[in-house]
Design a protein around this motif. Structure first.
Motif, short mmCIF file in Angstrom:
data_model
loop_
_atom_site.label_atom_id
_atom_site.label_comp_id
_atom_site.label_asym_id
_atom_site.label_seq_id
_atom_site.Cartn_x
_atom_site.Cartn_y
_atom_site.Cartn_z
N GLU A 1 0.83 -1.21 0.00
CA GLU A 1 0.00 0.00 0.00
C GLU A 1 0.86 1.25 0.00
O GLU A 1 0.51 2.26 -0.62
CB GLU A 1 -0.94 0.00 1.21
CG GLU A 1 -2.03 -1.05 1.17
CD GLU A 1 -3.07 -0.79 0.08
OE1 GLU A 1 -3.53 0.36 -0.05
OE2 GLU A 1 -3.42 -1.75 -0.64
N LEU B 1 -8.83 8.39 -9.20
CA LEU B 1 -8.73 7.58 -7.98
C LEU B 1 -10.00 6.77 -7.77
O LEU B 1 -9.95 5.57 -7.47
CB LEU B 1 -8.46 8.49 -6.78
CG LEU B 1 -8.30 7.82 -5.42
CD1 LEU B 1 -7.18 6.79 -5.44
CD2 LEU B 1 -8.06 8.85 -4.33
N LYS B 2 -11.15 7.39 -7.96
CA LYS B 2 -12.42 6.67 -7.81
C LYS B 2 -12.56 5.56 -8.86
O LYS B 2 -13.10 4.49 -8.58
CB LYS B 2 -13.58 7.66 -7.92
CG LYS B 2 -13.71 8.59 -6.72
CD LYS B 2 -14.88 9.56 -6.88
CE LYS B 2 -14.98 10.50 -5.68
NZ LYS B 2 -16.08 11.48 -5.82
N VAL C 1 -4.88 1.46 -7.22
CA VAL C 1 -5.37 2.51 -6.33
C VAL C 1 -4.19 3.26 -5.70
O VAL C 1 -4.18 4.49 -5.64
CB VAL C 1 -6.28 1.91 -5.23
CG1 VAL C 1 -6.62 2.97 -4.18
CG2 VAL C 1 -7.55 1.34 -5.83
N HIS D 1 -5.59 -4.82 -8.15
CA HIS D 1 -6.53 -3.72 -8.01
C HIS D 1 -6.06 -2.70 -6.97
O HIS D 1 -6.22 -1.49 -7.15
CB HIS D 1 -7.93 -4.25 -7.65
CG HIS D 1 -8.00 -4.96 -6.33
ND1 HIS D 1 -7.24 -6.07 -6.05
CD2 HIS D 1 -8.74 -4.70 -5.20
CE1 HIS D 1 -7.50 -6.48 -4.82
NE2 HIS D 1 -8.39 -5.66 -4.29
N ARG D 2 -5.41 -3.18 -5.91
CA ARG D 2 -4.89 -2.26 -4.89
C ARG D 2 -3.62 -1.56 -5.37
O ARG D 2 -3.39 -0.40 -5.01
CB ARG D 2 -4.60 -3.02 -3.59
CG ARG D 2 -5.83 -3.49 -2.85
CD ARG D 2 -6.79 -2.36 -2.53
NE ARG D 2 -6.15 -1.22 -1.87
CZ ARG D 2 -6.75 -0.07 -1.65
NH1 ARG D 2 -8.00 0.13 -2.04
NH2 ARG D 2 -6.11 0.92 -1.04
N THR E 1 -10.11 3.82 -10.23
CA THR E 1 -9.29 2.66 -9.87
C THR E 1 -9.90 1.93 -8.68
O THR E 1 -9.83 0.69 -8.61
CB THR E 1 -7.85 3.09 -9.52
OG1 THR E 1 -7.85 4.05 -8.46
CG2 THR E 1 -7.14 3.68 -10.73
N GLU E 2 -10.52 2.66 -7.77
CA GLU E 2 -11.17 2.02 -6.63
C GLU E 2 -12.35 1.16 -7.06
O GLU E 2 -12.73 0.21 -6.35
CB GLU E 2 -11.64 3.08 -5.63
CG GLU E 2 -10.50 3.77 -4.89
CD GLU E 2 -10.96 4.94 -4.04
OE1 GLU E 2 -10.22 5.30 -3.11
OE2 GLU E 2 -12.05 5.50 -4.32
#
Length: 387
Positions: A83, A330-331, A280, A276-277, A333-334
């Motif tokens: 992260e 950002l949204k 983000v 996926h993370r 990719t989330e």
């Protein structure tokens, strides 16, 4: 006297308001933006290093006494450290310490990884350095063999560790399912060498992250200290990093290539299904740099002048438009769901493919606005990495 006192009081009040307003406004210049960026970069690498050291503790505990719980704990710390590392990728692409001629980026995060280069795979029980007793497992040897003879010959970094923890991803619905017994003597061939490899490759990762943290340390003769003195050229590099990650790397290499091939091998963190993370974190890292803010590992937020502030002083509507686009990216990719290798499957109208394409489109628009933003503050020549 009363009139004079009135005007004196009025003047003092005006000065107080002016001073208060001035104090509320950040001191924004090419130099102050470069200085705060260097502080943000150092903080992000320091957090990544701290999280990676926690991962190292878990990995060492696991290899000392392999168990299912120990393997699960090691996986959890790998995910947590990623992260923070993902956000640091906005600091690439301009020949800084991470990716200059001697930079460790390839050792840290090279992908895709040919699993058989490191360990056994389905149908090849004796493949990889782990199963070659003639190969001496040392940090120097692992570094020397990384990407030797081909870009997929990856022997080090996050994804080598990921493979050693999760194993091949042979499932359509979940990540790899390596057994802890791969590390138990008598259960699986060369378990002792597998334990050694995992321990050593993690040590090398820690070494490289330590070097990056030191490179950006404030003061002295560090790269970070020199970067602050770069003024306009340093800001150009900052925007090159954001724009290149936006379009060439994230939207291009990590999304468009996978959309075109629909192949799991083009998935970034394919063994853990953490792609996926990754995306983000990358999008967040770009936004961090633009805004000049970064949420640290301890929950505190580092704030200061960012590129947005420079652009806002020259073209406020453009600054607002770019900020909104970064928020949208950002949204987007989330919204991408796990596992990523299933999101990319199907026809053009498949929901997963549409989610990934929406992120590609937003990131592409974002990169164009970043070019406009650079132009607005007098930076014309941007050498952005393209897909």
């Amino acid at each position: 006297m009363r009139i004079r006192s009135f005007f004196l009081a009025l003047t003092i009040a005006f000065l107080q308001v002016s001073t208060s307003a001035s104090a509320a406004q950040p001191d924004v210049s090419m130099t102050t933006v470069a200085r705060h960026y260097a502080q943000l970069v150092h903080a992000n690498y320091a957090d990544t290093l701290a999280a990676a050291k926690e991962m190292q503790v878990s990995i060492n505990a696991f290899v000392d006494a392999p168990s299912a719980d120990g393997l699960a704990a090691a996986k959890k710390t790998w995910l947590a450290a990623r992260e923070f590392y993902g956000q640091t990728e906005a600091f690439r692409f301009y020949g800084g310490p991470i990716d200059d001629d001697k930079g460790p980026e390839g050792r840290l995060n090279a992908w895709p990884l040919d699993e058989s280069y490191v360990d056994y795979v389905q149908g090849k029980p004796k493949s990889g350095f782990i199963n070659n007793p003639k190969f001496k497992i040392t940090k120097a040897n692992l570094a020397r063999m990384n990407e030797r003879g081909g870009e997929e010959n990856v022997s080090t970094g996050w994804h080598a560790i990921e493979f050693l923890l999760w194993g091949q991803d042979l499932s359509e619905t979940g990540p790899g399912n390596r057994s802890f017994e791969d590390y138990v003597d008598g259960k699986t061939a060369n378990a002792d060498r597998r334990r050694q490899y995992l321990r050593v490759v993690t040590e090398l990762l820690i070494d490289d992250l330590t070097a990056m943290t030191r490179a950006w340390a404030p003061g002295g003769k560090s790269y970070g200290a020199r970067f602050v003195q770069g003024g306009k050229e340093s800001v150009r590099k900052i925007i090159v990093g954001m724009g290149s990650l936006s379009r060439g790397e994230l939207a291009g290499e990590r999304m468009e290539v996978a959309l075109a091939s629909q192949d799991q091998e083009d998935e970034h963190s394919c063994f853990s299904d953490n792609t996926h993370r990754d995306m983000v974190a990358n999008a967040l890292g770009i936004r961090n740099v633009w805004l000049g803010q970064y949420q640290r590992r301890d929950g505190s937020t580092l704030r200061g002048p960012g590129v947005r502030d420079l652009v806002a002083a020259a073209d406020a509507p453009l600054a607002d438009k770019t900020t909104a686009q970064l928020d949208a990216s950002l949204k987007a990719t989330e919204a991408i769901q796990a596992p990523f290798d299933r999101e990319i499957i199907g026809g053009k109208n498949a929901p997963g493919r549409q989610r990934v394409q929406a992120a590609v489109d937003s990131l592409t628009a974002q990169s164009k606005l970043l070019v406009d933003a650079a132009n607005a503050i007098g930076i014309q020549k941007l050498t952005l990495v393209q897909p």
